[in-house]
Design an enzyme around this catalytic site. Structure first.
Site, mmCIF file in Angstrom:
data_model
loop_
_atom_site.group_PDB
_atom_site.id
_atom_site.type_symbol
_atom_site.label_atom_id
_atom_site.label_comp_id
_atom_site.label_asym_id
_atom_site.label_seq_id
_atom_site.Cartn_x
_atom_site.Cartn_y
_atom_site.Cartn_z
ATOM 1 N N GLU A 131 -7.007 -3.301 25.606
ATOM 2 C CA GLU A 131 -8.053 -4.142 25.017
ATOM 3 C C GLU A 131 -9.116 -4.534 26.025
ATOM 4 O O GLU A 131 -10.304 -4.604 25.689
ATOM 5 C CB GLU A 131 -7.419 -5.404 24.427
ATOM 6 C CG GLU A 131 -8.372 -6.299 23.669
ATOM 7 C CD GLU A 131 -8.884 -5.648 22.391
ATOM 8 O OE1 GLU A 131 -10.097 -5.715 22.162
ATOM 9 O OE2 GLU A 131 -8.082 -5.072 21.632
ATOM 10 N N GLU A 132 -8.729 -4.772 27.284
ATOM 11 C CA GLU A 132 -9.667 -5.359 28.236
ATOM 12 C C GLU A 132 -9.862 -4.573 29.522
ATOM 13 O O GLU A 132 -10.852 -4.781 30.212
ATOM 14 C CB GLU A 132 -9.208 -6.782 28.611
ATOM 15 C CG GLU A 132 -8.857 -7.682 27.438
ATOM 16 C CD GLU A 132 -10.019 -7.932 26.482
ATOM 17 O OE1 GLU A 132 -11.133 -7.460 26.758
ATOM 18 O OE2 GLU A 132 -9.812 -8.596 25.455
ATOM 19 N N SER A 174 -18.950 -11.023 17.207
ATOM 20 C CA SER A 174 -17.960 -11.112 18.282
ATOM 21 C C SER A 174 -18.465 -12.106 19.330
ATOM 22 O O SER A 174 -18.652 -13.281 19.014
ATOM 23 C CB SER A 174 -17.683 -9.727 18.863
ATOM 24 O OG SER A 174 -16.511 -9.736 19.633
ATOM 25 N N ASP A 233 -8.287 -9.526 11.262
ATOM 26 C CA ASP A 233 -8.787 -9.258 12.616
ATOM 27 C C ASP A 233 -7.677 -9.515 13.626
ATOM 28 O O ASP A 233 -7.142 -10.628 13.701
ATOM 29 C CB ASP A 233 -9.989 -10.164 12.895
ATOM 30 C CG ASP A 233 -10.799 -9.737 14.110
ATOM 31 O OD1 ASP A 233 -10.202 -9.196 15.051
ATOM 32 O OD2 ASP A 233 -12.018 -9.962 14.116
ATOM 33 N N HIS A 266 -11.653 -6.281 13.106
ATOM 34 C CA HIS A 266 -12.819 -6.679 13.887
ATOM 35 C C HIS A 266 -14.005 -5.737 13.682
ATOM 36 O O HIS A 266 -15.155 -6.151 13.762
ATOM 37 C CB HIS A 266 -12.441 -6.738 15.369
ATOM 38 C CG HIS A 266 -13.357 -7.568 16.199
ATOM 39 N ND1 HIS A 266 -13.555 -8.912 15.983
ATOM 40 C CD2 HIS A 266 -14.155 -7.249 17.255
ATOM 41 C CE1 HIS A 266 -14.407 -9.390 16.871
ATOM 42 N NE2 HIS A 266 -14.803 -8.395 17.647
#
Length: 774
Positions: free
Chosen positions: A234-235, A640, A715, A747
């Site tokens: 994810e990051e 977002s 989401d 999302h």
């Protein structure tokens, strides 16, 4: 929540490479058949003299308004063919595999995705989650592929199984046929094996015998092998958890134990019910998964695990060219330190080669590049305030800095890789950077001896995503600009084009031709931030713009890290729809949006949502100064981080905006994950004041403008809880607001035609209701 985690700011699917699957053989087609099957057939297309009204539904329809835009472009290992994915003329989301052959200059359809499987494509939950994190929502058919090391075969995942396509014969062999889906398939380095993850274990198939073997067997529940954990995907832009050695004798792999991660209940609300998930979610300030690195043999036997410091993050793993050591990048939990370790795979010992430190945070990249002819590697660091290239010996001795100055060596796409190719004979490294303009991505040649100034290679202004042929004889450039839709050409290293893969000329037959005559005009400019740094903006004005008239304006904002929006790119999307409906659309990249050096990033450290709003107000003040902008009719919208910014703009500057539309907003950073949130704010335990100041809740009493809150009710990135918590706070404060919730949507709902078109229509209606004069 990197840039790609939210809404596509242009309101269209850019078609990032997906994890997908393969297909049956199609015979190479004749020229006549190719014309009949070619994507974006132009038979009967309107001429440029015809005009039509560009609608929201048309944004999602076929053919793609961008034209014939190849995606997933790759060059074969033998440098003889360029392959790419492209949507069908009748369904832009259904992708086929094509090639441009350099030997005969012909374009060929290699695989028609519609012939591969009968009925709807079945994709595992793991693969769906992976695609969501890759922001690859909605695409179908062939969504990813890779060449074997010798270039003779292609590996495809499709419908949860794997297929092997042989280019010489056109035959396709199905490698797996299981109920459980396979993810993250790869060829081994020499091409003897195909590897993949199934049911949280790592497997290999020996392509000499087609025997399948399990490398690990006890994965399941909270334990996974060869998988990138949630925050890595994810990051951290790390989507794999295993790496083949140069000679195929070993596989480096991760063991991920989620037992330390707290359990969070997540609700996914559909139209006819709901589901409750007990998810191991590493919320900021809480424990991450335990990640262990080791090596295993593809033939079997227990993996051997290394005793490395596991208090931070396993960021990147590569093999040294000799196959005796692993190059491991380990990042501290606070992300202010990054070590490049050389791990001896036989003894398990680790030696620190390079250490990076920062007073704020260290941005990760994929640019560790080993040279082939000499024991050296290239490394990208921001230690002098900008991202630049450094040459090291393989023992960690710094040789020299290769680039310098007030510009950055950066990636041109999501791959996070800026170093494209090294020609050791010529003494040149080719990199993507911002030397010409931070609004563009161009390719530059850097001298390995450090004596020459960077030489720009890409000949045209705009946005260039470049891949070099393995032999360095040419590069393929996927390029576009504000005035030129995406095209793909082949170029010599000196920047001379010798062939088009797809010219995609904006002529009478182009899908955008009916709308060209009434296209809104865009212009770029700069304003000055409070600390003197330049803020770049883009302004789009309506067709037939009259400087003596008075127009409402809409600020489109993202504003978060890695969230550059002011780019010299071709953009056809919802913001153009707004401009065509009489709005001036204004976008400004505030401090913190990255790619401008450490000083541009750093002001958001430990307190988010404030300096960003301060910079956005510089843009609003500029709009107010224009005679043709009605200062009482300025709105703001974003998705977002942009949804969060919309809220902060409305709440911190309540007199500035007449309306706001906030999509999938973060409202309380304590609800977001560790790696992203702690990078900028630290932990809630050591920065409680910063977390409070960075949330929207201390300011809800300030809401004065009409507000539309939009969120997908399933989401799993910015949880729906962010919005429900805000609903309650606004209700308690007696503040009126409006809601548009999407059952079952995640999302990326704006990328899906059904929900995307509905949301954009609602956005336009809401802005019209509050910004248009009766």
């Amino acid at each position: 929540m990197p840039r790609e985690s939210g809404h596509d700011p242009d309101g269209r699917l850019r078609g990032l490479i997906l994890r997908g699957t393969p297909m049956r053989h199609l015979t190479l087609m004749s020229a006549a058949a190719l014309l009949a099957a070619a994507p974006f057939s132009t038979a009967g297309a309107p001429t440029v003299n015809d005009t039509a009204q560009l609608t929201i539904d048309r944004l999602f329809a076929a053919p793609n308004l961008d034209g014939a835009e190849p995606k997933g472009v790759k060059i074969s290992p033998d440098s003889r063919r360029v392959t790419f994915l492209q949507g069908k003329a009748t369904d832009r989301l259904q992708q086929d595999l094509w090639e441009y052959n350099l030997d005969d200059g012909e374009l060929r359809l290699l695989v028609d995705s519609a012939t591969l499987i009968a009925g709807p494509e079945q994709v595992s939950a793991e693969e769906l989650a992976r695609r969501e994190r890759l922001r690859q929502v909605g695409q179908r058919g062939i969504v990813s592929y890779q060449f074997s090391p010798d270039g003779s075969r292609l590996l495809f995942p499709l419908g949860g199984d794997l297929y092997l396509h042989t280019l010489a014969t056109g035959e396709t062999r199905r490698l797996t046929d299981t109920a459980a889906g396979e993810t993250d398939p790869k060829f081994s380095t020499t091409g003897r094996y195909v590897s993949f993850v199934r049911a949280q274990n790592l497997y290999v198939i020996d392509l000499e015998t087609f025997e399948e073997r399990a490398v690990t067997a006890d994965g399941g529940g909270l334990l996974s092998y060869g998988v990138a954990e949630f925050v890595a995907q994810e990051e951290m832009y790390r989507f794999t958890g295993y790496w083949w050695s140069p000679d195929d004798s070993l596989i480096a792999l991760t063991r991920v134990d989620e037992a330390p991660v707290e359990v969070a209940e997540r609700f996914e609300i559909d139209a006819d019910g709901f589901r409750v998930y007990e998810q191991r979610y590493p919320a900021t300030g809480t424990a991450n998964a335990d990640v262990t690195l080791g090596v295993a043999k593809p033939g079997g036997g227990k993996p051997r695990w290394f005793d490395l410091d596991t208090t931070g993050y396993l960021a990147r793993v590569d093999w040294f060219p000799d196959g005796k050591r692993l190059a491991v990048q380990w990042q501290s939990r606070d992300q202010q330190a990054l070590d490049l370790l050389a791990v001896d795979v036989r003894r398990g010992s680790a030696e620190v080669l390079v250490s990076e430190t920062s007073d704020t945070w260290i941005n990760l990249n994929d640019d560790l590049t080993f040279l082939e002819d000499t024991p050296h590697f290239l490394w990208v660091s921001e230690r002098d305030g900008h991202a630049h290239v450094y040459l090291y010996q393989n023992d960690g001795t710094l040789v020299r800095q290769l680039s310098a100055g007030n510009w950055d060596v950066v990636d041109g796409a999501r791959a996070r890789r800026a170093i494209l190719h090294v020609d050791e004979t010529a003494g040149v490294a080719y990199v993507t950077g911002t030397l010409s303009s931070p609004r563009e991505r161009n390719v530059y040649a850097l001298a390995l001896d450090g004596d020459a100034q960077p030489r720009r290679v890409t000949p045209t202004p705009g946005w260039h995503q470049v891949d070099f042929a393995p032999d360095g004889s040419f590069y393929v450039d996927s390029q576009n600009s504000t005035e030129s839709p995406p095209s793909v050409g082949l170029y010599r290293p000196d920047g001379t084009r010798f062939a088009w893969v797809e010219e995609n000329a904006l002529d009478d037959t182009h899908p955008y031709a009916p709308y060209l005559a009434t296209r809104p005009t865009s212009r770029f400019g700069t304003l000055e931030a409070g600390d003197g740094q330049l803020l770049h903006y883009r302004m789009m004005t309506p067709p037939g713009f009259d400087p003596d008239a008075s127009y409402p304006a809409v600020v489109y904002v993202y504003g978060g890290p890695h969230g550059q929006n002011v780019e010299n790119k071709w953009q056809v999307g919802v913001n153009e729809i707004l401009a065509r409906n009489g709005y001036i659309v204004f976008t400004l990249d505030n401090r913190g949006t990255s790619y401008r050096g450490v000083a541009f990033d750093a002001p958001i450290h430990r307190r988010m949502g404030h300096v960003e709003v301060e910079d956005q107000m510089v843009g609003v003040d500029y709009l107010r100064s224009l005679d043709y902008v009605d200062a009482d009719r300025i709105g703001v919208w974003g998705w977002s981080y942009g949804g969060y910014m919309t809220l902060m703009c409305l709440l911190l500057e309540p007199e500035a905006f007449a309306v706001g539309v906030s999509g999938a907003p973060v409202t309380d950073w304590a609800l977001y994950d560790t790696h992203y949130t702690e990078r900028y704010l630290g932990t809630p335990q050591d920065n409680a004041d910063g977390y409070l100041a960075s949330s929207v809740f201390p300011y809800v009493e300030n809401l004065a403008a009409p507000l539309l809150l939009v969120h997908g009710m399933a989401d799993d990135n910015v949880l729906y809880t962010h919005s429900t918590k805000l609903y309650k706070a606004l209700q308690d404060a007696g503040k009126p607001f409006d809601i548009m919730a999407y059952p079952g949507s995640k999302h990326g709902l704006s990328r899906v035609p059904e929900t995307g078109s509905h949301f954009y229509a609602q956005l336009l209606r809401y802005l019209d209701a509050h910004l248009k004069r009766p």
